[in-house]
Write a protein that holds these residues in place. Structure first.
Motif, PDB file in Angstrom:
ATOM      1  N   ILE A 144       8.977   5.327   4.986  1.00 45.21           N
ATOM      2  CA  ILE A 144       8.548   6.659   4.557  1.00 45.21           C
ATOM      3  C   ILE A 144       9.770   7.362   3.987  1.00 45.21           C
ATOM      4  O   ILE A 144      10.824   7.401   4.615  1.00 45.21           O
ATOM      5  N   PHE A 145       9.615   7.915   2.791  1.00 38.87           N
ATOM      6  CA  PHE A 145      10.686   8.624   2.098  1.00 38.87           C
ATOM      7  C   PHE A 145      10.272  10.079   1.922  1.00 38.87           C
ATOM      8  O   PHE A 145       9.086  10.386   1.865  1.00 38.87           O
ATOM      9  N   LEU A 146      11.253  10.973   1.790  1.00 36.35           N
ATOM     10  CA  LEU A 146      10.980  12.395   1.601  1.00 36.35           C
ATOM     11  C   LEU A 146      11.514  12.879   0.265  1.00 36.35           C
ATOM     12  O   LEU A 146      12.685  12.668  -0.057  1.00 36.35           O
ATOM     13  N   ASP A 147      10.669  13.548  -0.496  1.00 39.28           N
ATOM     14  CA  ASP A 147      11.088  14.297  -1.678  1.00 39.28           C
ATOM     15  C   ASP A 147      11.284  15.738  -1.199  1.00 39.28           C
ATOM     16  O   ASP A 147      10.310  16.460  -0.971  1.00 39.28           O
ATOM     17  N   PHE A 175       0.854  -1.177   0.000  1.00 41.08           N
ATOM     18  CA  PHE A 175       0.000   0.000   0.000  1.00 41.08           C
ATOM     19  C   PHE A 175       0.888   1.224   0.000  1.00 41.08           C
ATOM     20  O   PHE A 175       1.773   1.349   0.852  1.00 41.08           O
ATOM     21  N   GLY A 176       0.713   2.111  -0.970  1.00 42.75           N
ATOM     22  CA  GLY A 176       1.504   3.329  -1.050  1.00 42.75           C
ATOM     23  C   GLY A 176       0.626   4.560  -0.949  1.00 42.75           C
ATOM     24  O   GLY A 176      -0.500   4.570  -1.433  1.00 42.75           O
ATOM     25  N   PHE A 179       6.543  10.029   0.947  1.00 44.91           N
ATOM     26  CA  PHE A 179       6.034   8.886   0.197  1.00 44.91           C
ATOM     27  C   PHE A 179       6.147   7.670   1.102  1.00 44.91           C
ATOM     28  O   PHE A 179       7.241   7.319   1.552  1.00 44.91           O
ATOM     29  N   ALA A 180       5.031   7.039   1.402  1.00 47.51           N
ATOM     30  CA  ALA A 180       5.005   5.905   2.317  1.00 47.51           C
ATOM     31  C   ALA A 180       4.634   4.629   1.578  1.00 47.51           C
ATOM     32  O   ALA A 180       3.787   4.644   0.687  1.00 47.51           O
ATOM     33  N   LYS A 184      12.211  13.339  11.305  1.00 49.19           N
ATOM     34  CA  LYS A 184      13.077  12.170  11.501  1.00 49.19           C
ATOM     35  C   LYS A 184      13.248  11.871  12.990  1.00 49.19           C
ATOM     36  O   LYS A 184      13.170  10.705  13.406  1.00 49.19           O
ATOM     37  N   LYS A 185      13.451  12.901  13.800  1.00 48.67           N
ATOM     38  CA  LYS A 185      13.622  12.725  15.248  1.00 48.67           C
ATOM     39  C   LYS A 185      12.378  12.075  15.865  1.00 48.67           C
ATOM     40  O   LYS A 185      12.496  11.110  16.621  1.00 48.67           O
TER      41      LYS A 185
END
Length: 105
Positions: A44-47, A5-6, A54-55, A20-21
């Motif tokens: 989870i990624f960050l653009d 699932f995205g 983006f998860a 992030k913390k």
């Protein structure tokens, strides 16, 4: 059967390190609830250009972390995160499901 699932969410500008913390220090009860839905792999990624998160989740069964909105612990987490993310009036993160277009096994 395992499913993927995205979805995407939106980080407010300037909060990359704080996001992030907070996730390095995720509350154990939040992690346990997510796992209880059958999610066993969650990234989870960050653009950084668009501040879009983006998860991707792998899950067993029909639930995902997005199905926990009635849980008081999740509501508390959402309120905690609402100052650094775009949220709905109930403090839930604004999320947009994404269609999988390709998967290489």
């Amino acid at each position: 059967m395992a499913k993927r699932f995205g979805f995407k969410m939106y980080l407010k500008p300037g909060f990359k390190e704080e996001y992030k913390k907070r996730h390095r220090e995720i509350w154990p009860e939040v992690a346990a609830l997510i796992k209880s839905t059958g999610v066993y792999d969650y990234s989870i990624f960050l653009d950084e250009e668009s501040n879009t998160l983006f998860a991707v989740q792998k899950q067993e069964g029909d639930q995902s972390s997005q199905d926990l909105g009635d849980n008081p612990i999740i509501k508390k987490w959402w309120a905690y995160m609402s100052d650094i993310m775009e949220t709905n009036p109930d403090h839930s993160p604004v999320t947009v499901p994404l269609e999988e277009m390709f998967y290489l096994k």
